[in-house]
Design an enzyme around this catalytic site. Structure first.
Site, mmCIF file in Angstrom:
data_model
loop_
_atom_site.group_PDB
_atom_site.id
_atom_site.type_symbol
_atom_site.label_atom_id
_atom_site.label_comp_id
_atom_site.label_asym_id
_atom_site.label_seq_id
_atom_site.Cartn_x
_atom_site.Cartn_y
_atom_site.Cartn_z
ATOM 1 C CB CYS A 103 2.844 6.742 -3.732
ATOM 2 S SG CYS A 103 3.879 7.377 -2.422
ATOM 3 C CD GLU A 104 2.400 4.668 -9.606
ATOM 4 O OE1 GLU A 104 1.667 3.895 -10.263
ATOM 5 O OE2 GLU A 104 2.563 5.867 -9.882
#
Ligand SMILES: *Cc1c(COP(=O)(O)O)cnc(C)c1O
Length: 422
Positions: free
Chosen positions: A351-352
């Protein structure tokens, strides 16, 4: 049209077939089928060849810098091929000892060795402790005062700025590592250690950085080291690690043999006695090219500027692109001979937005979702720096040799991920 993958980036005996790639006599498609993805695949013959090359090019005491990739199987390969093992923490020391590496083949590093780490290293009788700072000399004084004996090298900062990424440069004056030559600390450290009963200073150690592709910085360091130790009666000079490798097509790296030759020539030119042992601690140059990572592709998303292709791993198994902006190549395992005209941004599942493995990866036209994609040259600082970010289990590691795979690190399970819960 981008060319097919350059085989010089792959492990030594790799064969590209029409619809598969064979490493160490083992099909990558079959490995992915059997062991799942992501998967680290190391060619044991390449590992052994690099270890043996290093052992032959330098003098006894040359070590594999274990932080680049350490597990029991790797430790044993390095030692069987004639290398010592360089460790920098209690954890690395513990693993080496558990793997059966004799303490007499272990070199203990660290810029902040704890009292326990230092005491353990001395107690088990490691081959060398590389002394980094005056606080450590104080602790050594106490330990030898109580009867211990110790063989050491003194880590010096030669004041050389290696041509590499700032985060992996270590030879410059402004560094957390070692004793400064220019400020006189290196000389004071040697004197302080030499005055301790039970301590033998064998020589000095320097390490100017990592992923260095030009030999000049090494030659320059050797000249400084030779000059600095001219009046000492040392029997070993260790030049550390740092030899770079090619990660992408077109990059060129010196071989371990060329590196050693350049260092020996520089040592001779600066008057180092040929009887002095020349040692080193390569990490990346031993393991990087021996491995590749297999991923299964999933989401393929076309946005205005580009296509994103996501794999089932990412920054948790290869943080180097995020940390250093490192480049890699990719290939489609089922289409290794096809040209690669399709540019995608190869991303992970974390989640980046920064979770990018390859900013612009070139793949065959038809590569899409559900395919097996490999990134070569992932043997160093990949698994070693792997994390459980997003609670992603670490991949398995397989060694292949003579047509046979063996799992040396099994894939983590969700059970493993909760084993620390109190
Ligand atoms: C990291 C390190 C090495 C190995 O570096 P590579 O670039 O992987 O060869 C060797 N010696 C020391 C002291 C290190 O910190």
């Amino acid at each position: 049209m981008a060319e097919p993958i350059d085989v010089s980036l792959l492990p030594d005996a790799t064969t590209l077939l029409e619809d598969d790639v064979v490493v160490g006599g083992v099909s990558l498609r079959e490995l992915a089928q059997t062991h799942g993805t992501p998967l680290f695949v190391y060619d044991e013959a390449t590992l052994r060849a690099r270890c043996a090359e290093a052992a032959g090019a330098f003098d006894d005491g040359i070590a594999f810098a274990s932080k680049a990739f350490l597990c029991g199987a790797m430790a044993r390969v390095a030692v069987q091929e004639g290398l010592c093992l360089d460790v920098a923490t209690g954890g690395e020391l513990d693993l080496a000892l558990r793997a059966g590496v004799p303490a007499s083949r272990i070199i203990m590093h660290g810029n902040n060795k704890s009292a326990t780490e230092l005491a353990t290293a001395i107690e088990v009788g490691v081959h060398r402790v590389v002394v980094d700072n005056f606080d450590e000399i104080g602790r050594i004084g106490e330990l030898v005062g109580a009867g211990a004996r110790l063989d050491c090298l003194v880590r010096i900062t030669p004041g050389v700025e290696a041509h590499t990424h700032e985060f992996i440069r270590t030879g410059q004056e402004d560094s957390k590592f070692g004793f400064s030559v220019a400020a006189g600390d290196a000389r004071r450290a040697i004197e302080a250690l030499s005055s301790l009963h039970g301590v033998r200073v064998h020589g000095v150690h320097s390490h100017i950085g990592s992923q260095i592709l030009e030999l000049d910085g090494f030659r320059e360091t050797m000249a400084i080291v030779a000059d600095f130790t001219r009046d000492d009666d040392f029997d070993e000079l260790c030049v550390g690690g740092g030899l770079g490798v090619a990660y992408v097509a077109g990059e060129r790296a010196p071989t371990i043999t060329q590196w050693a030759q350049a260092l020996r020539a520089s040592a001779a030119a600066h008057g180092v006695d040929p009887g002095v042992r020349l040692t080193a601690e390569p990490g990346r140059a031993i393991v990087a090219q021996a491995a590749l990572t297999l991923y299964r592709t999933g989401t393929r998303k076309r946005v205005v500027q580009r296509t994103y292709l996501a794999v089932d791993g990412g920054m948790s198994d290869n943080p180097r692109p995020v940390l250093y902006g490192s480049g890699y190549e990719a290939f489609d395992v089922a289409r290794p001979l096809e040209p690669r005209p399709q540019a995608v941004r190869l991303v992970g599942k974390h989640c980046e937005s920064g979770d990018v493995i390859i900013d612009e990866a070139w793949l065959p036209e038809s590569t899409g979702s559900g395919d097996l994609v490999a990134t070569p040259v992932t043997g160093a600082y990949g698994y070693a720096m792997a994390s459980n970010y997003n609670r992603v289990p670490r991949p398995a590691v397989v060694f292949v040799r003579d047509g046979a795979p063996r799992v040396v690190l099994r894939r983590e399970t969700f059970e493993d991920l909760v084993r620390l819960e109190a």
